[in-house]
Structure formats: C-alpha cells, structure tokens
Design an enzyme around this catalytic site. Structure first.
Site, PDB file in Angstrom:
ATOM      1  N   LYS A   1       0.824  -1.213   0.000  1.00  0.00           N
ATOM      2  CA  LYS A   1       0.000   0.000   0.000  1.00  0.00           C
ATOM      3  C   LYS A   1       0.858   1.263   0.000  1.00  0.00           C
ATOM      4  O   LYS A   1       0.634   2.172  -0.819  1.00  0.00           O
ATOM      5  CB  LYS A   1      -0.910  -0.017   1.225  1.00  0.00           C
ATOM      6  N   THR A   2       1.832   1.333   0.895  1.00  0.00           N
ATOM      7  CA  THR A   2       2.665   2.527   0.994  1.00  0.00           C
ATOM      8  C   THR A   2       3.456   2.746  -0.287  1.00  0.00           C
ATOM      9  O   THR A   2       3.606   3.873  -0.761  1.00  0.00           O
ATOM     10  CB  THR A   2       3.624   2.406   2.194  1.00  0.00           C
TER      11      THR A   2
ATOM     12  N   ASP B   1      -4.568   8.045   3.211  1.00  0.00           N
ATOM     13  CA  ASP B   1      -4.113   6.710   3.618  1.00  0.00           C
ATOM     14  C   ASP B   1      -4.995   6.183   4.749  1.00  0.00           C
ATOM     15  O   ASP B   1      -5.568   6.959   5.521  1.00  0.00           O
ATOM     16  CB  ASP B   1      -2.658   6.809   4.075  1.00  0.00           C
ATOM     17  N   GLU B   2      -5.109   4.857   4.863  1.00  0.00           N
ATOM     18  CA  GLU B   2      -5.860   4.196   5.943  1.00  0.00           C
ATOM     19  C   GLU B   2      -7.288   4.748   6.057  1.00  0.00           C
ATOM     20  O   GLU B   2      -7.776   5.071   7.140  1.00  0.00           O
ATOM     21  CB  GLU B   2      -5.128   4.354   7.291  1.00  0.00           C
TER      22      GLU B   2
ATOM     23  N   GLN C   1      -9.566  -4.511   7.601  1.00  0.00           N
ATOM     24  CA  GLN C   1      -8.722  -4.142   8.732  1.00  0.00           C
ATOM     25  C   GLN C   1      -9.274  -2.926   9.475  1.00  0.00           C
ATOM     26  O   GLN C   1      -8.530  -2.201  10.139  1.00  0.00           O
ATOM     27  CB  GLN C   1      -7.295  -3.871   8.253  1.00  0.00           C
TER      28      GLN C   1
ATOM     29  N   ARG D   1      -0.560 -10.997  10.264  1.00  0.00           N
ATOM     30  CA  ARG D   1       0.734 -10.500  10.745  1.00  0.00           C
ATOM     31  C   ARG D   1       1.821 -11.544  10.540  1.00  0.00           C
ATOM     32  O   ARG D   1       3.012 -11.229  10.612  1.00  0.00           O
ATOM     33  CB  ARG D   1       0.679 -10.169  12.247  1.00  0.00           C
TER      34      ARG D   1
END
Length: 697
Positions: free
Chosen positions: A33-34, A227-228, A258, A611
């Site tokens: 994503k980043t 973002d997010e 998420q 994770r």
C-alpha cells in the site's frame, strides 16, 4: 524518469497511472500500500503537478515522514524533505496549517494555543468543580471519562446522549450534567483562545463552510490522497470530501477487512459507502463522477497457507468488499491449531515453541504473541519470566506494572503488613480529599496498630472533614476485606473489586472494562495460592523481572514481542502466536450486543492472522477462569467455554489441528464440541460444561 512498469506489479501500476477522479484502492494486507501511494505521488510530480497542489493525509506523523522520505528518494534532483510534499501530514497537522491562516473566520485569533491531553483534562476538571453536580453519594465520572465522551461525540458527529446510550449506558443518568460541562468547556476554550485536538478538526470543517476558505483550498488541492481510509471517522470524511470538491481527484486507500477502531469513532461506512457517494462534498448538488475501484490482492508478506486461512475467515463477514489475497512465495506450513488444557498449559506450550524457534536461529524480534485484550497475557508473562525469555510489551505495560493491578496488590500488602508505607501512600492518595500530608498522618498513626480491625477509627480521629470523605470510602473497602475472614488471595481480590474498586474503575477510566478484566485475571492467578504472603512474593518477583527486563538490560533485538492485536496492525513477524481464542474472549463477549460487533471482531482476527509470514499458531485454553459471559467462574478455573466461534467457522483442511496433550492423547475440533480421542473411551464435552480434572480423562 521512473520506470513504473519495472517497479510495480500490475495491480499497483493501474492505481499509479489511472488514479484520476474519485478512486477507492482496496489494499489487502501486505500488498504494498505505501509503495503504491508513494509512486502515485511521484507520478503526479513527474507529470508536472506542483507539490503545493498535492494533499496527502496520513494517520501518523511517522507515516507521513516515511512517505515524504520515499518520494524524495525517487526524485532525481536534490531537495529538502520539507519542500517535497509541504501538504503531507496528519489530519490535525493539516488543520493546524489552515487554521493558523483562517482562525479569524471562526472567531479565534491566529495565535491560538493548542491544549495537550493533560491540559484538556485539567480544564474539564475545572468545569466539573464549577458545576458541582449533585451525585447523591454516587461517584461522578472523572474528567478523563467526560473528556472521552465529548471527544467521541464530536468525532462521530453525533450527540452526547447517543454516545452514552450506545457506548456507556451506566453514565446516562449524568447526561444533562455532562452536556453542561461540555458547553462550559467549549466556552472556556474560546475565552482563552485555545483549541484541543478535536477542535482542530471541528473548526477546520467550520472554516471550510466559508465559501472563500473552501474555494482557496479546494482549488489548490488538485489531488487529494488519503491513507488508511477505513480508520476515518465521520468528521474526517466530511473534511476530505470538502477539500476534494473542486477537482474530484480523491484517491482513498484502505482495507475494510482491517477496520478495527470503532472504539475511537472510526466508521467503516466511510469506506463501504465510498463508491456510492452520489454527491460532491459541497452539499450533494453535483454528483461525483463514477468511482473507480482498484484492488491490491498480491501479498508480499505471508505464505499462501496463511493467506488461505485469512481469506476463509474474513469471507464470513457480510458487509465487506470481497478480496482474495494471493502470494508469490513458495508454499509453507499450515497454520497450527493447538488447544491446551488450561491457561497455564497454553502459556507453557507457547514458551516451548518459542524456545524451539530461538534454538533454530529465528531472531527473537521475529517472534510475536498476540491477544485480544491485555489481561490475556498474564499467564504467559509469568511463564516467560520463569524461562528467562525477554519480551517487549506493546499496547500497554506489563501485567503486574499496571496501575490498577498495583492498586489491588497495595490493598493486599496492607492486609499482610500494616507498616507498608508505600502501599498506604498509593491507596490513600487516590481517595478524595486526602493529600500527602493527611496520608502521612494516617500512616504514622496506623503503623503501630496491633491488628487490621483497629485502624477503622484512627482516620476519623485525626482527619479534617474533607479528608474524612476519602477515609470513609477507604474504610468501606477495608471493612469488606476484614469481613472476608480469610487470607486466601483470590477471595480478597474479589472483595476489593466488588466493594468499591470496581466503581472507582468505572468512574475513572474510559477503558474500565479492560481494566476490570485485568483484575478478573488477577483473581484467577490468585486462586492458585492459599497463602497471601506467598502470592504477594510471586507477584513482586514477576514485577521485578519485568522492570529489569524493561530497563534496557536487554536490547530490543533480543526480545520477543507481546502485543494486543490492535497494536500489532501494520506490523509483521516470521512466527506469530494468537492466544486465548476461546468463546467469550475472542470475540469479546460484548461484541454480540453491539451493532457490527461480531464483524469487527472477525476483522480483528483477520488482522492477527495476516501479521504472520511463515509460522502461525492458534491456541486457546479449554479450561479457563472465565465463563462464556466473561465473568469469573465460581471455582476460579473450572469452566469450559469452548473454542472461539471464529475457529468453528474454519474448514479443518486449512489447519494442522493434530494437537497433542501432555499425556499423548489427540485433541480435535468437532463443530461446537471438544472431542478427546482415546483408544478405549472417546469422550465428548460441550462448551459451557465443567471440566473438573483434565488429566483424569
């Protein structure tokens, strides 16, 4: 020039090259994503878009700094970081920059002060004292609690009554008083030309309702990237739509799977309803162009076995965007389901496996144990201390170092030793009207008492009227302790919680339920001891180990990670253990009665699973000190709540569930039953029944 086709996969490339107009980027866990956002910004800069015309909104300063750094590294010319993206930062950072220039349009001076959390709470406390609410002898919510209620209402764009009704029904009786305090708090801030963190966002939206302010920034920001986005609240979503209303180049990136922060007023509907916006931010008069939806489903973190489990888990949510995470890595081991006899056995199992991984050369920092709530870690912390394994605790402090746990232990230390000055100071200074001087006077008077019953009258004899109120509250708890008539630690802890301290937690803290859960766990731990002195010694030794471990005696690289799932979001480890996956624990028992609660808990489980890179272990204690409703069992450790409903939803083919008990008998899941497979006598036990002696089966 950047070769975007070489640097990005096809999913990422589509976002970077065609992300004009309103766009929703559904970025699955570990999908880069980043990287995608960074290259999208770099692409815009290469097209000649000025940095001043790009707004990049993140949720943390760290995230903003990381993206600015990455963009700077992609640019060929040398430049200062602050000039790369001058409008990159958190919502609050952006709000501050705009309000410094336009504070006047909302009645503030440009030199307004920003109140930090302590300043805000102190001001609310002043408002409470000014109101002097009539409580009828009941404990009024603390300044921290009231500040939290006001904050939630503002960020969710709802009323205080709705917040109390939805989240904190036990405080609804104070709704009128809380509203008056909120009004006074707002007036005092304006008089002082100051804003708290919530004001920055509320006032930014108010300023953007002024046509000249809206026109300036909506025209300036030709491209808005967020973002997010799944973590935005209603207030933040309203701000974003305003700022993107002129050019409609709004690209929001997030993962609905998420979205786990509703307790902070995050609203998953912001991302779920984004494709159906149906109107511009300026009031819905001009419809948005058709929203483009992109999916990033290629995972660069986990094995396919782990991703298949994650896909299967989240598929049970109704309100979601369907995604199918896939990996480019080779196949690995199946996630392992390892039920254990009780909480102690679960902790011992995790420690054994961690020891094996360390012996195999896996770095400690690549191993993590995740849990739904902080009190789920207590048994594991004890086991790690005994094994000499150093750990870093994320999302809070170690169990025996938590303030409320230390409060309870201080009461018990007084029962064991009336001359314990530190324990007296800790307990008395929490009581209303008792300051350091009064506390010392009490200590000097009671330290020579011959027994615990004698101290009752001492405080009334030497204290002033104000301090007597606090002493009376202390005596209410003390009388109950003396009345227990036993030195059994578990019964004493239970008495403290039921007679006063539970009310104190509820009135004092927004997270009182979690803190109460810690004390409930302390009851379970205390149930292993029949002697008070022995219990206190064990607790103190464990706390001492934690303090030595924490004081940089061991470098971070040499510590494994213990973390709540919430704190683990965005992180990754080679080996992950998700513990206490029992009914009533994960999902949290409250989720069943909250709107969307079960689906958010399932998303939290999904976050925990994703994770893990190579190894994933799912465990739960078959025997636990909590009932299915989350309360302690009558025998402190004899209920069988059964596995989490999330485990029961999983196809057994996705798991290695050939579990072994210490006696060599296998254990497997069979729908809602636990089945012990024995050559001579198979036994099935339904969740909720009692298991008196596991070893006898």
């Amino acid at each position: 020039m950047i070769d975007f086709t070489k640097e990005l996969n096809q999913e990422q490339l589509a976002v970077v090259l065609t992300g004009d107009g309103p766009c929703l980027v559904l970025a699955g866990a570990g999908s880069g994503k980043t990287r995608t956002i960074t290259y999208r910004v770099a692409y815009l800069l290469e097209r000649g878009i000025s940095p001043e015309n790009i707004l990049l909104v993140t949720f943390t300063n760290k995230a903003a700094a990381e993206m600015i750094k990455r963009v700077a590294e992609l640019k060929t010319e040398n430049c200062e970081l602050r000039t790369v993206l001058p409008w990159a930062g958190t919502f609050h950072h952006i709000a501050y920059k705009i309000l410094r220039k336009y504070a006047g349009v909302i009645g503030y001076s440009p030199n307004f002060t920003i109140l930090d959390a302590d300043d805000s709470e102190a001001l609310v406390k002043t408002c409470i004292k000014q109101l002097a609410p009539e409580t009828g002898g009941q404990k009024f919510p603390s300044a921290g609690v009231i500040k939290g209620i006001i904050s939630y209402a503002r960020n969710a764009e709802t009323t205080i009554e709705d917040v109390l009704d939805l989240k904190y029904p036990s405080w609804f009786r104070w709704s009128e008083e809380i509203k008056q305090i909120a009004e006074d708090y707002d007036k005092r801030k304006r008089t002082a030309n100051s804003m708290d963190f919530d004001d920055l966002l509320v006032n930014l939206l108010t300023a953007l309702n002024q046509p000249n302010v809206l026109e300036k920034y909506a025209q300036q920001f030709q491209y808005v990237l967020v973002d997010e986005y799944q973590d935005t609240n209603r207030l933040q979503a309203s701000i974003v739509k305003k700022l993107a209303s002129a050019h409609n180049n709004l690209l929001v990136v997030g993962d609905d799977a998420q979205s786990i922060y509703s307790f902070r007023a995050a609203d998953i509907e912001n991302i779920l309803s984004f494709p159906a916006l149906g109107g511009s931010a300026s009031g819905g008069e001009t419809p948005f162009p058709e929203v483009k939806v992109f999916k990033l489903e290629t995972n660069y973190r986990s094995s396919q076995e782990i991703l298949s489990l994650a896909n299967a888990v989240i598929a049970n949510n109704v309100n979601q965007y369907k995604k199918n995470l896939k990996t480019l890595f080779q196949s690995g081991a199946k996630p392992e389901l390892r039920p254990q006899a009780d909480q102690t056995a679960e902790a011992d199992f995790v420690v054994r496996k961690i020891t094996e991984f360390l012996e195999q050369g896996i770095p400690p920092k690549e191993i993590a144990v995740l849990f739904r709530a902080s009190h789920h870690s207590q048994q594991l912390e004890m086991a790690l201390a005994e094994a000499g394994i150093a750990y870093d605790y994320r999302g809070g402090v170690r169990f025996f170092e938590r303030a409320h746990v230390k409060d309870i232990l201080s009461y018990l230390r007084l029962m064991n030793n009336l001359a314990d000055e530190a324990a007296w100071m800790r307990i008395l200074l929490k009581e209303e009207g008792i300051g350091p001087v009064a506390a010392q006077r009490i200590y000097q008077a009671v330290r020579t008492a011959s027994n615990v019953a004698e101290i009752k009258s001492i405080g009334f004899d030497i204290l002033g009227d104000k301090a007597k109120v606090g002493w009376q509250n202390f005596i209410r708890v003390w009388d109950e302790l003396v009345g227990v008539g036993t030195s059994r630690p578990a019964e004493l802890v239970r008495a403290i919680l039921d007679m006063g301290y539970g009310d104190y937690l509820e009135a004092e803290y927004m997270d009182s339920r979690d803190r109460r859960g810690d004390v409930e766990q302390l009851v379970v731990f205390a149930g292993k001891f029949s002697d008070l002195a022995e219990f206190l010694a064990e607790a103190n030794l464990t706390e001492d180990y934690g303090q030595k471990n924490q004081n940089n005696k061991v470098s971070q690289d040499k510590k494994i990670i213990l973390s709540t799932v919430h704190q683990a979001k965005g992180l990754e480890w080679s080996a992950v253990f998700v513990v206490n996956l029992a009914s009533g624990a994960f999902p949290n028992s409250r989720a069943a009665v909250e709107r969307g609660g079960i689906e958010e808990e399932r998303r939290l489980f999904y976050v925990a699973i994703t994770r893990a890179k190579k190894h994933l272990f799912l465990t739960y204690p078959m025997q636990t000190g909590f009932s299915a409703q989350g309360g302690p069992a009558s025998g402190w450790g004899d209920t069988l709540p059964g596995p989490s409903m999330f485990l029961q939803e999983i196809d057994s083919e996705l798991l290695d569930d050939k579990s072994l008990l210490a006696n060599g008998r296998s254990l497997s899941l069979n729908d809602t039953e636990i089945e012990y497979v024995d050559e001579d006598a198979p036994v099935k036990i339904r969740p909720g029944s009692f298991l008196r002696d596991v070893e006898d089966l």
